[in-house]
Design a protein around this motif. Sequence first.
Motif, PDB file in Angstrom:
ATOM      1  N   GLY A 107      33.814   9.826  39.208  1.00 19.66           N
ATOM      2  CA  GLY A 107      34.100   8.501  38.662  1.00 19.66           C
ATOM      3  C   GLY A 107      35.197   7.735  39.369  1.00 19.66           C
ATOM      4  N   ILE A 132      34.736   3.998  39.185  1.00 23.36           N
ATOM      5  CA  ILE A 132      35.010   3.428  37.860  1.00 23.36           C
ATOM      6  C   ILE A 132      36.518   3.269  37.690  1.00 23.36           C
ATOM      7  N   GLY A 185      38.209  -0.147  37.208  1.00 20.72           N
ATOM      8  CA  GLY A 185      38.868  -0.274  35.902  1.00 20.72           C
ATOM      9  C   GLY A 185      40.328  -0.661  36.050  1.00 20.72           C
ATOM     10  N   LEU A 196      33.627  -2.535  32.315  1.00 18.31           N
ATOM     11  CA  LEU A 196      32.760  -1.368  32.493  1.00 18.31           C
ATOM     12  C   LEU A 196      31.712  -1.392  31.381  1.00 18.31           C
ATOM     13  N   LEU A 237      29.087   3.316  29.337  1.00 14.68           N
ATOM     14  CA  LEU A 237      29.628   4.549  29.939  1.00 14.68           C
ATOM     15  C   LEU A 237      29.111   5.813  29.257  1.00 14.68           C
ATOM     16  N   GLY A 255      28.422   2.261  34.117  1.00 10.19           N
ATOM     17  CA  GLY A 255      29.272   2.090  35.287  1.00 10.19           C
ATOM     18  C   GLY A 255      30.005   0.767  35.263  1.00 10.19           C
ATOM     19  N   VAL A 256      30.278   0.256  36.450  1.00 12.21           N
ATOM     20  CA  VAL A 256      31.004  -1.016  36.564  1.00 12.21           C
ATOM     21  C   VAL A 256      29.986  -2.142  36.355  1.00 12.21           C
ATOM     22  N   VAL A 299      27.475   3.792  40.909  1.00 17.01           N
ATOM     23  CA  VAL A 299      28.734   3.371  40.284  1.00 17.01           C
ATOM     24  C   VAL A 299      28.562   2.087  39.467  1.00 17.01           C
ATOM     25  N   VAL A 336      38.647   8.422  33.210  1.00 20.04           N
ATOM     26  CA  VAL A 336      37.224   8.071  33.151  1.00 20.04           C
ATOM     27  C   VAL A 336      36.525   8.928  32.091  1.00 20.04           C
TER      28      VAL A 336
END
Length: 506
Positions: A212, A215, A219, A225, A228, A344-345, A364, A465
């Motif tokens: 991660g 992330i 983040g 995000l 998740l 993810g993002v 991701v 994460v």
Amino acid sequence: MPLIELAPRALWGRPVIIGGGVAGAVAALTLSPCPAVLIDPVPIGWEAASRWAQGGLAAAVGPDDSPQMQAQDTVAAGAGLSDPEVAARIAAEGPATVAALERFGVHFDRAADGVFSLGLEAAHSRRRILHVRDATGGAIVEALGTRIAITPSVEVLTAAALRLVVTDGKISGVFVRHGTETMLLPTGTVVLATGGVGGLWQSTTNPIGARGVGIALAGRAGAILADLEFMQFHPTALAVGADPMPLISEAVRGEGAVLVDAGGNRFMTGIPSGDLAARDVVARAVFAQWARDGGSAALDVRHFAAGAFAARFPNIHQVLSDYGLNPERTPIPVRPAAHYHMGGVKVDAAGRTSVGGLWACGEVACTGLHGANRLASNSLLEAAVCGRLVAEDIAGLVDVALEHTSEEQPVIEDADGEIISTIRALMDRDVGVVRDQAGLERAIARLSAFRRNAEGTTAEDMISVALLIARAAERRKENRGAHFRSDSEAALEPAEHSTSSWAELS
Ligand SMILES: Cc1cc2nc3c(=O)[nH]c(=O)nc-3n(C[C@H](O)[C@H](O)[C@H](O)COP(=O)(O)OP(=O)(O)OC[C@H]3O[C@@H](n4cnc5c(N)ncnc54)[C@H](O)[C@@H]3O)c2cc1C
């Protein structure tokens, strides 16, 4: 404050792509001749999940297929959260992306008459899996790496991204670790292509470094995000104590293998679609066998004629031999393992995140394609399509190289390895295939405490994460797709995406 080392001036202002799997490599090549920097701590593709993809890449290139059909199958698998517009767009880009991959030097298997040889996988209504024998990802990564090596516009830097620098809400640089040196690469354009999070779990099929990092980078930079909590567990990873666990492909069940319990009895027979049920259903059934006292689960392939299994699945057969297993005599021990992250993002149609100058593609990113459950072989497609779309969005943007003297250089100490094992075991137990309120609360409390102690170390990001995933799972009080709670009964209506942010950790 220590003096900041700056990357060579020639690299300033170039788009920086973080991660050299399929998504990052396609982005770098599509950007060409626009100069780009591709950073990865290991030689291109070595530690990428992309290299391990066996089955293939799903694209509607067959005569009886269409992108609309692929989009429908994708949405059906996504358990109410796959965005139909995204599914339609990515499926529509499939044929052009396959053509682009072939131009980059990938040779998908073709029949004698020259047409693609297409495989069929669970929940795809048509044959649409392009493959290169049973080592598709390896062949794609090798071709892309070879092409990158002869593309002068792509500067490959063997380095790991540590932190993104944000100035006035926009990306202005990346701190990277290059050998023992930490340096700042000034840029206004960053593409995250760092892959998934499976390595946060003890039982995983993912490369061990897939914890991660992307992330965490996004983040910390303030990016939103999404979803998740949705982690897909593969039902049949080889249970021989290896880390990561080798995958026993679904194709083995497609060829008639059956799941048996510790006593050799089939346990999928009473379940609709039996051994070929959806991945999450099979994963829970296998998990239930292991949860029993003295329980275990195995794949019985003894119906194959002598030598036929080795001929049909040479790579899997080789792996089994390496562990001293003879599938013609003894069923193959399997258990579920963290495999693919649907969340993810959060990105839009062009791969833009909520932070100016920051794009994300591949595993991701959360494009909304997979919803709560990924359709097999859609992830290589998504990585290749989105790598291309991101590059097309970036191409031509004028970037300003900024000088940074005021940023504080990150100082990150090595974490104690034991803490990492503890976190991974905790994720298996409390944020795994079957979750419940008590387990999730326990995970959140323990991860929060570990996080406080790990501040300033290499474990801080992975713990953060893991904590965000556990919190998102705790908030979702329903069973949907890959997210299953033993204390919930059904999916709630309407289906809703979840969002998370780094700010909730403070
Ligand atoms: C065993 C296995 C089998 C699979 N089979 C299939 C399949 O048949 N079909 C399918 O569609 N999907 C399959 N998948 C999923 C698919 O492989 C991945 O979703 C996809 O390849 C992800 O590509 P990516 O480019 O986003 O990430 P990756 O390929 O994982 O690449 C990420 C890259 O980022 C680099 N990186 C990490 N941290 C940093 C950092 N700090 N700085 C710089 N670089 C960094 C890594 O070294 C790596 O090179 C499989 C996955 C696994 C694990």
